[in-house]
Design an enzyme around this catalytic site. Structure first.
Site, PDB file in Angstrom:
ATOM      1  N   ASP A 203      65.445  49.967  23.395  1.00 12.94           N
ATOM      2  CA  ASP A 203      65.461  51.036  22.402  1.00 12.94           C
ATOM      3  C   ASP A 203      66.509  52.054  22.838  1.00 12.94           C
ATOM      4  OD1 ASP A 203      64.517  52.798  20.308  1.00 12.94           O
ATOM      5  OD2 ASP A 203      63.559  53.946  21.907  1.00 12.94           O
ATOM      6  N   ASP A 392      59.914  53.282  24.014  1.00 10.20           N
ATOM      7  CA  ASP A 392      59.038  54.421  24.289  1.00 10.20           C
ATOM      8  C   ASP A 392      58.226  54.904  23.097  1.00 10.20           C
ATOM      9  OD1 ASP A 392      61.212  55.512  22.849  1.00 10.20           O
ATOM     10  OD2 ASP A 392      60.878  57.487  23.742  1.00 10.20           O
ATOM     11  N   ASP A 396      58.190  50.910  18.918  1.00  3.57           N
ATOM     12  CA  ASP A 396      58.497  49.896  19.938  1.00  3.57           C
ATOM     13  C   ASP A 396      57.257  49.124  20.387  1.00  3.57           C
ATOM     14  OD1 ASP A 396      61.247  50.672  20.154  1.00  3.57           O
ATOM     15  OD2 ASP A 396      60.611  52.408  21.323  1.00  3.57           O
TER      16      ASP A 396
END
Length: 503
Positions: A203, A392, A396
């Site tokens: 990410d 995070d 995700d």
């Protein structure tokens, strides 16, 4: 927990009724005031504002929302008031879909092989078979006392302890070392799978970048002003606001030791920005879109541009964006050197994603929903590639759970932490390097202990059963017990020699 307990429902006479979320119906209109979390997915029918969807989509900048735009339940409204017609509730809502994806991912079996249990099961049958065979053979060629002696020695020398402790002792040592490096490993299979990793999907927002707005550039468009005066006006007009954009501008002025201008009035322009008056002049800080004219200004790639106007004439600009964490670039080089392909998958826009990917020299995917990230992980797994996922946010969580190894950044959301196998408690992507090193060394020690535990038994059991008796080599039960104990000690000592390079 991202959703409010109650929704403010607008009645036909425009009065407001507070209703528990579970009683909300599709088609009802809810009012969401500044700073409140949006109670359900829907379409904005009235109002303008900026909405923070970072926890859900990964988008670092608050997104401007107008009539006709969609709103996601669980995101946070900014300065304006929004009226939203509810379109999805219950299982069809965005939050519920994320929850379903996480559940599906967690129900899938792991691809890691539990070698210790398999070897231990083999040992049971090998030791039992060898003991019975020894008893029968020695009873046939000798006598009952001799047969019993060899049988007992065979059972005594067979050491399940070495195999039983081969993995736990190494894991215990590895867990301790990891804790000192701010690594929390929740699933021991992560060590083995990390050494086989082919792809690491990362990410962007909050993982490789700080996830916080920062002033990247300021420009002066009016010769009557200096740059420090523009910054003083920017900080002054945002004075007192808790908005992320405001705080980043104020912090920028403080870092440069510039005193902000004290405005006589400060007002929010719904969905556009802020305005203020000082010395008889009206200033506005608004988005480039709200300004309505394209400015000939070099804007950093991926940055959001805001325009400062005096009496509706542009006098300066400020570009804000998300900054890379210091260790992100080094991590990309390390992954490539380890033969692991790094890929950025972000819910952020194309421009912001491209800027970060270009700086890190990696492949990227932008505008990714939780389902898109989930599908990306699944696609690589279907290609028989071992996938590591780092993230995070709520968006995700499904892909963290589905990946062979999910790595959560410690400053992220609780659902991401719960879905991951490994947590970086200091939120530093550079700690992934330490985890990879720890995985390689842990896996090596586990294999050494398994090789010793299995090898010892495969050699010791035949000798205990009397295979070398014809040349005068036999073992008593007492000697067998000593050798069995020594094998356990060797496994323990080997586990304790596990070390990480100092940083």
């Amino acid at each position: 927990e991202l959703l409010p307990k109650d929704a403010q429902v607008v009645n036909q006479d425009d009065s407001i009724t507070s209703k528990p979320l579970n009683e909300l119906k599709v088609g009802e209109i809810v009012r969401v005031q500044a700073g409140e979390n949006i109670p359900a997915d829907g379409v904005i029918v009235r109002g303008r504002s900026r909405v923070n969807e970072s926890l859900l989509t990964g988008e670092s900048a608050p997104i401007e929302k107008n009539k006709g735009d969609t709103a996601i339940g669980g995101s946070t409204n900014g300065p304006g008031v929004l009226f939203i017609e509810v379109s999805e509730i219950g299982e069809k809502s965005f939050i519920s879909q994320v929850q379903t994806l996480v559940g599906e991912a967690q129900s899938q079996p792991s691809r890691a092989e539990d070698m210790a249990n398999r070897v231990a099961s083999w040992l049971f049958w090998i030791a039992l078979g060898a003991a019975i065979l020894a008893f029968i053979i020695w009873l046939f060629i000798s006598d009952l006392p001799t047969a019993v002696t060899f049988t007992v020695t065979t059972l005594v020398i067979a050491c399940p302890h070495a195999l039983g402790l081969a993995i736990p002792l190494v894991i215990s040592r590895s867990t301790s070392l990891g804790a000192k490096r701010a690594l929390l490993v929740k699933n021991r299979e992560a060590y083995e799978l990390t050494t086989k990793a082919d792809v690491m999907i990362l990410d962007k927002t909050g993982t490789l970048t700080t996830g916080e707005f920062k002033v990247l550039d300021t420009q002066v468009l009016d010769d009557n002003y200096r740059e420090d005066e523009i910054i003083a006006l920017l900080a002054g007009i945002e004075g007192g606001s808790s908005h992320p954009i405001a705080q980043s501008i104020i912090s920028h002025a403080e870092e440069k030791d510039i005193e902000l201008v004290n405005f006589e009035t400060n007002d929010v322009i719904s969905g556009e920005g802020v305005s203020g008056e000082v010395n008889g002049k009206v200033y506005k800080l608004i988005s480039e879109k709200a300004y309505g004219q394209k400015l000939n200004v070099d804007t950093p790639v991926g940055a959001t541009l805001s325009v400062l106007t005096e009496n509706d004439e542009a006098i300066g600009t400020v570009a804000l964006g998300d900054d890379l964490k210091p260790t992100s670039k080094e991590l990309m080089n390390i992954l490539k050197s380890q033969g692991i392909e790094p890929i950025i998958a972000t819910g952020d826009n194309e421009s912001a994603a491209e800027a970060v990917a270009e700086e890190l020299d990696v492949e990227y995917f932008a505008n990714m929903s939780p389902q898109d990230k989930y599908d990306l992980v699944e696609r690589y797994k279907n290609q028989n590639k071992t996938v590591l996922m780092v993230g995070d946010g709520v968006n995700d969580a499904p892909s963290l759970a589905l990946a062979d190894v999910g790595v959560a950044v410690g400053a992220g959301t609780q659902v991401a932490l719960d879905s991951a196998d490994v947590i970086l408690t200091q939120s530093d992507p550079g700690d992934i390097e330490s985890f990879i090193e720890l995985s390689i060394k842990t896996n090596k020690k586990m294999n050494q202990n398994l090789a010793w535990g299995a090898g010892y038994n495969f050699i010791a059991i035949p000798i205990a059963a009397g295979i070398l008796a014809p040349i005068g080599i036999t073992l008593s039960p007492a000697v067998g017990a000593i050798l069995m104990s020594l094998s356990t000690i060797i496994v323990a000592v080997n586990a304790m020699t596990l070390k990480l390079d100092s940083k």
